[in-house]
Design a protein around this motif. Sequence first.
Motif, PDB file in Angstrom:
ATOM      1  N   ASN A  66      46.175  51.476   6.040  1.00 33.91           N
ATOM      2  CA  ASN A  66      45.566  52.503   5.184  1.00 33.91           C
ATOM      3  C   ASN A  66      45.139  53.734   5.971  1.00 33.91           C
ATOM      4  OD1 ASN A  66      44.928  51.382   2.320  1.00 33.91           O
ATOM      5  ND2 ASN A  66      44.570  49.683   3.729  1.00 33.91           N
ATOM      6  N   ASP A  67      45.062  54.866   5.272  1.00 28.52           N
ATOM      7  CA  ASP A  67      44.373  55.961   5.947  1.00 28.52           C
ATOM      8  C   ASP A  67      42.886  55.619   5.907  1.00 28.52           C
ATOM      9  OD1 ASP A  67      42.760  57.633   4.076  1.00 28.52           O
ATOM     10  OD2 ASP A  67      44.695  57.803   3.049  1.00 28.52           O
ATOM     11  N   ASP A  70      40.596  55.493   2.709  1.00 33.66           N
ATOM     12  CA  ASP A  70      40.829  54.333   1.838  1.00 33.66           C
ATOM     13  C   ASP A  70      40.318  53.047   2.483  1.00 33.66           C
ATOM     14  OD1 ASP A  70      41.935  55.880  -0.110  1.00 33.66           O
ATOM     15  OD2 ASP A  70      43.993  55.640   0.602  1.00 33.66           O
ATOM     16  N   TYR A  71      40.400  52.990   3.791  1.00 32.08           N
ATOM     17  CA  TYR A  71      39.885  51.841   4.546  1.00 32.08           C
ATOM     18  C   TYR A  71      38.384  51.681   4.275  1.00 32.08           C
ATOM     19  CZ  TYR A  71      39.161  49.424   9.188  1.00 32.08           C
ATOM     20  OH  TYR A  71      38.846  48.578  10.223  1.00 32.08           O
ATOM     21  N   LEU A  73      36.684  53.020   1.758  1.00 34.02           N
ATOM     22  CA  LEU A  73      36.464  52.737   0.334  1.00 34.02           C
ATOM     23  C   LEU A  73      36.703  51.260   0.022  1.00 34.02           C
ATOM     24  CD1 LEU A  73      38.082  55.897  -1.270  1.00 34.02           C
ATOM     25  CD2 LEU A  73      35.704  55.158  -1.592  1.00 34.02           C
ATOM     26  N   ALA A  74      37.706  50.669   0.679  1.00 34.54           N
ATOM     27  CA  ALA A  74      37.966  49.242   0.462  1.00 34.54           C
ATOM     28  C   ALA A  74      36.772  48.412   0.907  1.00 34.54           C
ATOM     29  CB  ALA A  74      39.227  48.815   1.212  1.00 34.54           C
ATOM     30  N   GLU A  77      34.088  49.076  -1.890  1.00 34.07           N
ATOM     31  CA  GLU A  77      34.349  48.610  -3.258  1.00 34.07           C
ATOM     32  C   GLU A  77      34.705  47.129  -3.318  1.00 34.07           C
ATOM     33  OE1 GLU A  77      37.285  51.313  -4.708  1.00 34.07           O
ATOM     34  OE2 GLU A  77      35.855  52.989  -4.783  1.00 34.07           O
ATOM     35  N   GLY A 139      38.706  60.675   7.533  1.00 38.18           N
ATOM     36  CA  GLY A 139      38.442  59.494   6.712  1.00 38.18           C
ATOM     37  C   GLY A 139      37.019  59.490   6.178  1.00 38.18           C
ATOM     38  N   ASP A 142      36.777  62.055   3.439  1.00 41.50           N
ATOM     39  CA  ASP A 142      37.441  61.613   2.208  1.00 41.50           C
ATOM     40  C   ASP A 142      36.626  60.534   1.512  1.00 41.50           C
ATOM     41  OD1 ASP A 142      39.367  63.382   2.854  1.00 41.50           O
ATOM     42  OD2 ASP A 142      40.864  61.894   3.492  1.00 41.50           O
ATOM     43  N   TYR A 143      36.034  59.642   2.310  1.00 40.60           N
ATOM     44  CA  TYR A 143      35.172  58.611   1.721  1.00 40.60           C
ATOM     45  C   TYR A 143      34.023  59.271   0.955  1.00 40.60           C
ATOM     46  CZ  TYR A 143      31.215  55.561   1.273  1.00 40.60           C
ATOM     47  OH  TYR A 143      30.132  54.912   0.749  1.00 40.60           O
ATOM     48  N   LYS A 146      35.295  60.715  -2.318  1.00 41.69           N
ATOM     49  CA  LYS A 146      35.826  59.813  -3.341  1.00 41.69           C
ATOM     50  C   LYS A 146      34.831  58.744  -3.796  1.00 41.69           C
ATOM     51  CE  LYS A 146      40.634  60.096  -1.766  1.00 41.69           C
ATOM     52  NZ  LYS A 146      41.656  59.298  -1.059  1.00 41.69           N
ATOM     53  N   SER A 147      33.862  58.412  -2.940  1.00 41.66           N
ATOM     54  CA  SER A 147      32.981  57.305  -3.293  1.00 41.66           C
ATOM     55  C   SER A 147      32.078  57.677  -4.456  1.00 41.66           C
ATOM     56  CB  SER A 147      32.105  56.934  -2.092  1.00 41.66           C
ATOM     57  OG  SER A 147      31.075  56.062  -2.518  1.00 41.66           O
TER      58      SER A 147
END
Length: 418
Positions: A66-67, A70-71, A73-74, A77, A139, A142-143, A146-147
Amino acid sequence: MKKKYFYDIHCHVFNLSHPNFMAFIQRFNLPGLLFLNSLPVIGFFFSLFLNEKLANITNLLSIMDNDLGDYLLAMEEKDLLPLLKNGKLYVGAEPYDRFVLTPLMMDFGAKGNNTYPNIWYNKMPHKAIKNQAIDLFNGIRDYQKKSSHHLLEIYPFLGVNTRNYNMESKDGHVGLVDLLNKYFSDYSSENIGLRHKKLHSRMGDFDGNIDHLSNYAFAGIKVYPPLGFDPWPGDNPEELEKVRYLYGFCQDRMIPMTTHCGGVGFSSVNSGMYKKLVSPLKWKKVLENGFPELKLNLAHFGGSLNTLFIDEKMAQIVDLILNPSYENVYTDFSYLCFNEKDYEKLKNLIQRLSKGSKSNKERIFSRLLFGSDFMINLLNAHSYQEYASSFLNSSAFSEGPIDYRSSFCSKNSERFLF
Ligand SMILES: [Zn+2]
């Protein structure tokens, strides 16, 4: 009300492009496992073991594919949100509002002419840590964007191998002095709340240009001896000058430093050298020779929970912690405790290393830090959630009304970090 923070002081956030991939998969012994798996006749239990190992590696490679936004966020979540109750993470009766991660960058950019054994395209590529830093800060940004929960606060540690730097900048290559000044010149021994606030105000603030990063982008420094960093190169005056400069710089500004100290790990040196470089005795030299107040985390607490023969590194780390001259020596138990049995063993070992003294035990407890070693810990765990849950569900460190876990995951880490 003041927010409360749970800390994972030892994790990694990098993807497949950052380590030397070939050496990285050798760390998992993937070629060996695949070979064994290809044998027509292997025992039933052994094949179960093999399948589990291969499934773990597949899982690990999958998160690393993952980028980094997304890492993260995983982790939030898929792993952490299901553990919350009423929006809080509970350790016993203690609720925590936020989850602090300190991803440890690793400087894989070995200088010199390393080669892989036994393969044709055997030149080890140069992996510039700069690219890892850019991806990590992208990252985090972006987190942030998006979070929808903003459960995580992420404060990376800068990976430094002094061997890859000259003292002064020259011919376009940044030197050690300029590197440290760029990221840490404004640090002082400010109080806990203030440093945290400054770090938080910079979190996610990145435009993609690493030249625009500066103070409070990183919370500390990571060194990794198995990649050739020698904590005390006593017989090499040039290298010694560089590490002395690094320790002096960190000690003056109370900048925390984490070093790999135990067990197995990704390595570019032979096993004899490995043993020498990861020894806590190297750090004893550092503390003795002018840096007794260095804020130091000797990671993995020696790396073994052998209750028959206490690991010598673990005993040496405890000696440093119990030495009244060293008030800032810590150890994390990342990649050490995967289930309740492991926590029981850890408690048992600490009891024995305290030699029956309550004050010794309390002193050791005041220097222990919770860490996961995510994503490397996926070699032994199915998920971050599973690893964290075994800590959240552990009762090994509850003694009457006192639950020492809140020291390990919060109080101690806060003191170490800020
Ligand atoms: Zn690690």
